[in-house]
Design a protein around this motif. Structure first.
Motif, PDB file in Angstrom:
ATOM      1  N   PRO A  65       4.447 -31.913  -9.732  1.00 54.35           N
ATOM      2  CA  PRO A  65       3.423 -31.389  -8.839  1.00 54.35           C
ATOM      3  C   PRO A  65       2.299 -32.382  -8.667  1.00 54.35           C
ATOM      4  CG  PRO A  65       3.274 -30.380 -11.011  1.00 54.35           C
ATOM      5  CD  PRO A  65       4.513 -31.213 -11.007  1.00 54.35           C
ATOM      6  N   THR A 106      -1.922 -32.934  -7.085  1.00 54.90           N
ATOM      7  CA  THR A 106      -3.155 -32.190  -6.837  1.00 54.90           C
ATOM      8  C   THR A 106      -3.442 -32.042  -5.354  1.00 54.90           C
ATOM      9  OG1 THR A 106      -4.411 -34.231  -7.004  1.00 54.90           O
ATOM     10  CG2 THR A 106      -4.165 -32.919  -9.001  1.00 54.90           C
ATOM     11  N   VAL A 140      -3.388 -26.781 -10.949  1.00 57.75           N
ATOM     12  CA  VAL A 140      -2.043 -27.318 -11.194  1.00 57.75           C
ATOM     13  C   VAL A 140      -1.713 -27.273 -12.680  1.00 57.75           C
ATOM     14  CG1 VAL A 140      -0.626 -29.411 -11.113  1.00 57.75           C
ATOM     15  CG2 VAL A 140      -2.006 -28.772  -9.138  1.00 57.75           C
ATOM     16  N   ALA A 184       1.131 -32.090 -16.127  1.00 56.24           N
ATOM     17  CA  ALA A 184       1.762 -30.813 -15.805  1.00 56.24           C
ATOM     18  C   ALA A 184       3.189 -30.751 -16.347  1.00 56.24           C
ATOM     19  CB  ALA A 184       1.760 -30.592 -14.288  1.00 56.24           C
TER      20      ALA A 184
END
Length: 293
Positions: A4, A6, A26, A76
Motif C-alpha cells: 500500500p 500513502t 495506512v 505496512a
C-alpha cells in the motif's frame, strides 16, 4: 509484489498534516500498533530532522513524499521500523540495526539499567559479561554509562556479530564470537556482573509472535526449546562459573515466565536473593540473583 502507499506523490508540495493522516491510516489498517508514532519517526528520518522539529515543517515536497510512501508501504508489510530508519535508540545511545540482528526493545533498557547500577557498585575496576549480546545494546550501554568497567560480550550468530562489531567499535568492549555455554572461560571466577537477553520464546509459540519479530529477527535470538527455557538453563550454569562469590546475574524472559524463569535459578542450587522484576507495564520481565558465597 507492491504494498500500500500513502497516496499520490507527484506534483506540488502537500501539507504535512494531510500526509500524516493518510500515512497513519495506512499503518493502522495494516495492524501496526503505533501508527501515528511510526509515521512521525519515518517523517523525521526522511526529512533528516529531530523529532521535536517536525512541528516546524509545514509541507512535504514530491521527492520526500515518494520516499515516505515507499517506507510506509514497507512498514505496512510489518518490516520493523528500525530496519527502515537503520537505527534504534537504547538508553543513551543509538545503535545501528538491520536485517540479521535482533532489534533491541525498550523493556530491555530496565535490565540494562539494573546492570549499570550493579556494576557501579562493584568497585574501581568492575568486570561485566554480556552473554547473547545481539546488536551489542547492553554492552554498549554499560560502556557508555560505566566507562571504568571492563565490559565483555559474546554473540553466536555471524550476522548479529557483524552488527555488534559495528556498534561496539571504539568502545573498548571485548567482543567475541561464540556460544554462551562456554564463553569467557578465561574469566571464570572473576566477574562481578553477568547480564543477558537470551532467546526465550517456546517453539510452540511461533504463531503468536508479532510479524516484525517472527519474520525479521533472527530465529536464533528468539526461540529456545519447547518451553523457551533452554538458553536460560545454559546461562545460569555458565554464569555460576563466571561470577565471583556474591556476584550478580540478571537476564530477561517472557512475561509468561515470571515463575518458571526464577525457578530455573532456584533449582540450580547455587544462588541467593533470587528475584523477579516487572517492566513498566507491570509484566514480569527479568530475573536477578546473586551467586551464593
Amino acid at each position: 509484489m507492491t504494498g500500500p502507499t500513502t497516496g499520490p506523490t507527484t506534483g506540488a508540495a502537500e501539507p504535512l498534516a494531510a500526509v500524516r493522516r493518510r500515512a497513519s491510516a495506512v499503518l493502522a489498517a495494516a495492524g501496526v500498533a503505533s501508527p501515528e508514532r511510526d509515521v512521525e519517526l519515518l517523517l523525521a528520518h526522511v526529512l533528516d530532522v529531530r523529532l521535536g522539529n517536525l512541528a516546524l515543517v509545514r509541507s512535504l515536497e514530491a521527492p520526500q513524499a515518494a520516499e515516505l510512501d515507499a517506507l510506509v508501504a514497507r512498514r505496512a508489510a510489518r518490516e520493523p521500523l528500525q530496519h527502515l530508519t537503520g537505527s534504534a535508540a537504547f538508553r543513551h545511545v543509538e545503535l545501528a540495526v538491520g536485517p540479521g540482528v535482533f532489534v533491541p526493545r525498550p523493556e530491555t533498557e530496565l535490565l540494562a539499567g539494573w546492570a549499570v547500577d550493579r556494576v557501579r557498585e562493584a568497585g574501581e575496576q568492575p568486570v561485566v559479561v554480556d552473554l547473547c549480546t545481539g546488536s551489542g545494546a547492553i554492552a554498549r550501554a554499560l560502556a557508555d554509562e560505566v566507562p571504568h568497567a571492563r565490559v565483555h560480550a559474546v554473540e553466536l550468530d555471524p550476522d548479529a556479530f557483524t552488527w555488534a562489531q559495528r556498534n561496539l567499535a571504539g568502545t573498548g568492549v571485548d567482543l567475541r564470537q561464540g556460544d554462551l555455554a562456554d564463553a569467557f572461560v578465561d574469566l571464570d571466577g572473576t566477574v562481578d556482573v553477568v547480564v543477558s537477553n537470551p532467546p526465550y520464546i517456546p517453539l510452540e509459540a511461533w504463531e503468536s509472535v508479532a510479524p516484525e519479530a517472527r519474520d525479521h529477527d533472527p530465529h536464533l535470538a528468539l526461540f529456545s526449546g519447547d518451553d523457551g527455557l533452554d538458553a536460560i538453563r545454559s546461562l545460569v550454569g555458565r554464569a555460576a562459573a563466571l561470577l565471583r562469590p556474591g556476584g550478580h546475574l540478571g537476564f530477561e524472559h517472557a512475561d509468561e515466565q515470571g515463575r518458571s524463569a526464577p525457578a530455573v535459578v532456584v533449582a540450580d542450587g547455587r544462588w541467593s536473593d533470587v528475584r523477579d522484576h516487572p517492566d513498566l507495564a507491570g509484566r514480569a520481565r527479568y530475573t536477578t540473583a546473586r551467586l551464593a558465597r
